[in-house]
Design a protein around this motif. Structure first.
Motif, PDB file in Angstrom:
ATOM      1  N   TRP A  54     -30.113  10.336  14.602  1.00  0.00           N
ATOM      2  CA  TRP A  54     -29.663  10.533  15.989  1.00  0.00           C
ATOM      3  C   TRP A  54     -30.713  10.004  16.970  1.00  0.00           C
ATOM      4  N   ALA A  55     -31.961  10.383  16.767  1.00  0.00           N
ATOM      5  CA  ALA A  55     -33.032   9.953  17.666  1.00  0.00           C
ATOM      6  C   ALA A  55     -33.245   8.443  17.576  1.00  0.00           C
ATOM      7  N   PHE A  56     -33.120   7.895  16.372  1.00  0.00           N
ATOM      8  CA  PHE A  56     -33.288   6.452  16.169  1.00  0.00           C
ATOM      9  C   PHE A  56     -32.262   5.675  16.991  1.00  0.00           C
ATOM     10  N   ILE A  57     -30.977   6.098  16.907  1.00  0.00           N
ATOM     11  CA  ILE A  57     -29.916   5.412  17.653  1.00  0.00           C
ATOM     12  C   ILE A  57     -30.066   5.660  19.143  1.00  0.00           C
ATOM     13  N   ARG A  58     -30.377   6.897  19.526  1.00  0.00           N
ATOM     14  CA  ARG A  58     -30.493   7.256  20.947  1.00  0.00           C
ATOM     15  C   ARG A  58     -31.562   6.425  21.644  1.00  0.00           C
ATOM     16  N   ASP A  59     -32.684   6.197  20.983  1.00  0.00           N
ATOM     17  CA  ASP A  59     -33.785   5.478  21.606  1.00  0.00           C
ATOM     18  C   ASP A  59     -33.526   3.982  21.715  1.00  0.00           C
ATOM     19  N   ARG A  60     -32.602   3.463  20.916  1.00  0.00           N
ATOM     20  CA  ARG A  60     -32.360   2.025  20.908  1.00  0.00           C
ATOM     21  C   ARG A  60     -31.074   1.618  21.616  1.00  0.00           C
ATOM     22  N   ASN A  61     -30.058   2.427  21.543  1.00  0.00           N
ATOM     23  CA  ASN A  61     -28.807   2.139  22.254  1.00  0.00           C
ATOM     24  C   ASN A  61     -28.062   3.444  22.514  1.00  0.00           C
ATOM     25  N   PRO A  62     -28.416   4.182  23.564  1.00  0.00           N
ATOM     26  CA  PRO A  62     -27.767   5.467  23.845  1.00  0.00           C
ATOM     27  C   PRO A  62     -26.315   5.322  24.267  1.00  0.00           C
ATOM     28  N   TYR A  63     -25.866   4.084  24.515  1.00  0.00           N
ATOM     29  CA  TYR A  63     -24.494   3.855  24.964  1.00  0.00           C
ATOM     30  C   TYR A  63     -23.567   3.368  23.851  1.00  0.00           C
ATOM     31  N   VAL A  64     -24.009   3.482  22.602  1.00  0.00           N
ATOM     32  CA  VAL A  64     -23.243   2.915  21.498  1.00  0.00           C
ATOM     33  C   VAL A  64     -21.870   3.570  21.356  1.00  0.00           C
ATOM     34  N   PHE A  65     -21.719   4.828  21.796  1.00  0.00           N
ATOM     35  CA  PHE A  65     -20.436   5.519  21.721  1.00  0.00           C
ATOM     36  C   PHE A  65     -19.719   5.598  23.070  1.00  0.00           C
ATOM     37  N   SER A  66     -20.229   4.918  24.071  1.00  0.00           N
ATOM     38  CA  SER A  66     -19.659   5.088  25.413  1.00  0.00           C
ATOM     39  C   SER A  66     -18.440   4.207  25.659  1.00  0.00           C
ATOM     40  N   HIS A  67     -18.380   3.037  24.996  1.00  0.00           N
ATOM     41  CA  HIS A  67     -17.266   2.101  25.175  1.00  0.00           C
ATOM     42  C   HIS A  67     -17.133   1.630  26.616  1.00  0.00           C
ATOM     43  N   HIS A  68     -18.172   1.796  27.400  1.00  0.00           N
ATOM     44  CA  HIS A  68     -18.206   1.331  28.786  1.00  0.00           C
ATOM     45  C   HIS A  68     -19.539   0.651  29.024  1.00  0.00           C
ATOM     46  N   PRO A  69     -19.590  -0.293  29.973  1.00  0.00           N
ATOM     47  CA  PRO A  69     -20.883  -0.895  30.325  1.00  0.00           C
ATOM     48  C   PRO A  69     -21.854   0.182  30.803  1.00  0.00           C
ATOM     49  N   SER A  70     -23.142  -0.107  30.704  1.00  0.00           N
ATOM     50  CA  SER A  70     -24.163   0.882  31.033  1.00  0.00           C
ATOM     51  C   SER A  70     -24.497   0.928  32.513  1.00  0.00           C
ATOM     52  N   ASP A  71     -23.579   0.493  33.371  1.00  0.00           N
ATOM     53  CA  ASP A  71     -23.810   0.522  34.808  1.00  0.00           C
ATOM     54  C   ASP A  71     -23.623   1.917  35.378  1.00  0.00           C
ATOM     55  N   LYS A  72     -24.255   2.152  36.515  1.00  0.00           N
ATOM     56  CA  LYS A  72     -24.183   3.455  37.162  1.00  0.00           C
ATOM     57  C   LYS A  72     -22.768   3.782  37.609  1.00  0.00           C
ATOM     58  N   CYS A  73     -21.967   2.738  37.911  1.00  0.00           N
ATOM     59  CA  CYS A  73     -20.609   2.971  38.403  1.00  0.00           C
ATOM     60  C   CYS A  73     -19.699   3.577  37.330  1.00  0.00           C
ATOM     61  N   PHE A  74     -20.165   3.619  36.071  1.00  0.00           N
ATOM     62  CA  PHE A  74     -19.359   4.197  34.992  1.00  0.00           C
ATOM     63  C   PHE A  74     -19.852   5.589  34.577  1.00  0.00           C
ATOM     64  N   GLU A  75     -20.719   6.194  35.389  1.00  0.00           N
ATOM     65  CA  GLU A  75     -21.261   7.505  35.033  1.00  0.00           C
ATOM     66  C   GLU A  75     -20.173   8.565  34.903  1.00  0.00           C
ATOM     67  N   GLU A  76     -19.112   8.450  35.709  1.00  0.00           N
ATOM     68  CA  GLU A  76     -18.032   9.434  35.653  1.00  0.00           C
ATOM     69  C   GLU A  76     -17.144   9.251  34.427  1.00  0.00           C
ATOM     70  N   HIS A  77     -17.329   8.165  33.710  1.00  0.00           N
ATOM     71  CA  HIS A  77     -16.500   7.878  32.536  1.00  0.00           C
ATOM     72  C   HIS A  77     -17.120   8.372  31.237  1.00  0.00           C
ATOM     73  N   VAL A  78     -18.345   8.891  31.303  1.00  0.00           N
ATOM     74  CA  VAL A  78     -19.042   9.284  30.078  1.00  0.00           C
ATOM     75  C   VAL A  78     -19.637  10.681  30.220  1.00  0.00           C
TER      76      VAL A  78
END
Length: 211
Positions: A54-78
């Protein structure tokens, strides 16, 4: 800079080697995908001893399960769980899938629907569970209503899957499979379009604020 900002900055930096899509959207490279990260974790026993998967994935790509771009405008989607970002729609859909499987295992309501009229009754229930996601996806609506729609969609997916094994009619199986692809493909295209629209709108708003 907070931990969340550092994770986002790190992810964007690592994703520069990825492909570029329209409207400047960054697509992570294969090494940033879940499969790539798990493979990297398995190939590094030293890393595995120092930190959890969990920590390994979180530190390298915390958005791997988000299915949305990592922009601030998508904060309400995750949702943020332990430093990992999860798509709200996918979480609700998965919850619905689990509920649908439990419903069938406990009640077995699909097995009671073997006659012609009962089959059409099941079809009506399926359509009723699908409509909220389709209508809200096209017209928009409150966030909580979208969550309910996604939950019902998950129940529908699980029930339709169980229907393939419960029904004795091949034409019913054919309809279920055909409807899956007829709904899945347009919904995925709509989601990608909405992501681009949200991102472009955010960019325009940012320019206006700077001016």
């Amino acid at each position: 800079m907070g931990r969340r900002q550092r994770q986002t900055a790190s992810f964007r930096k690592k994703s520069r080697n990825g492909k570029q899509k329209a409207a400047g959207e960054v697509v992570p490279s294969k090494r940033d995908s879940l499969a790539g990260l798990m493979m990297a974790y398995a190939m590094q026993p030293g890393e595995r001893q120092r930190e959890s998967l969990w920590a390994f994935i979180r530190d390298r790509n915390p958005y791997v399960f988000s299915h949305h771009p990592s922009d601030k405008c998508f904060e309400e989607h995750v949702w943020n769980f332990g430093g990992m970002y999860f798509c709200k729609g996918c979480v609700m859909t998965f919850s619905g899938v689990m509920a649908g499987l439990v419903l069938q295992l406990v009640v077995g309501w699909l097995g009671m629907m073997e006659g012609v009229w009962e089959t059409w009754g099941v079809a009506s229930v399926f359509v009723g569970m699908l409509l909220p996601t389709v209508v809200l996806g096209a017209l928009g609506g409150p966030r909580w209503m979208k969550h309910v729609g996604r939950f019902l969609l998950g129940v529908l997916v699980a029930s339709a899957f169980c229907m393939l094994f419960v029904t004795g009619h091949w034409w019913v199986r054919g309809v279920v499979i055909a409807m899956f692809f007829l709904v899945k493909i347009p919904m995925e295209r709509l989601r990608r379009k909405q992501n681009r629209t949200t991102r472009q709108g955010s960019g325009a708003h940012h320019k206006e604020a700077v001016l």
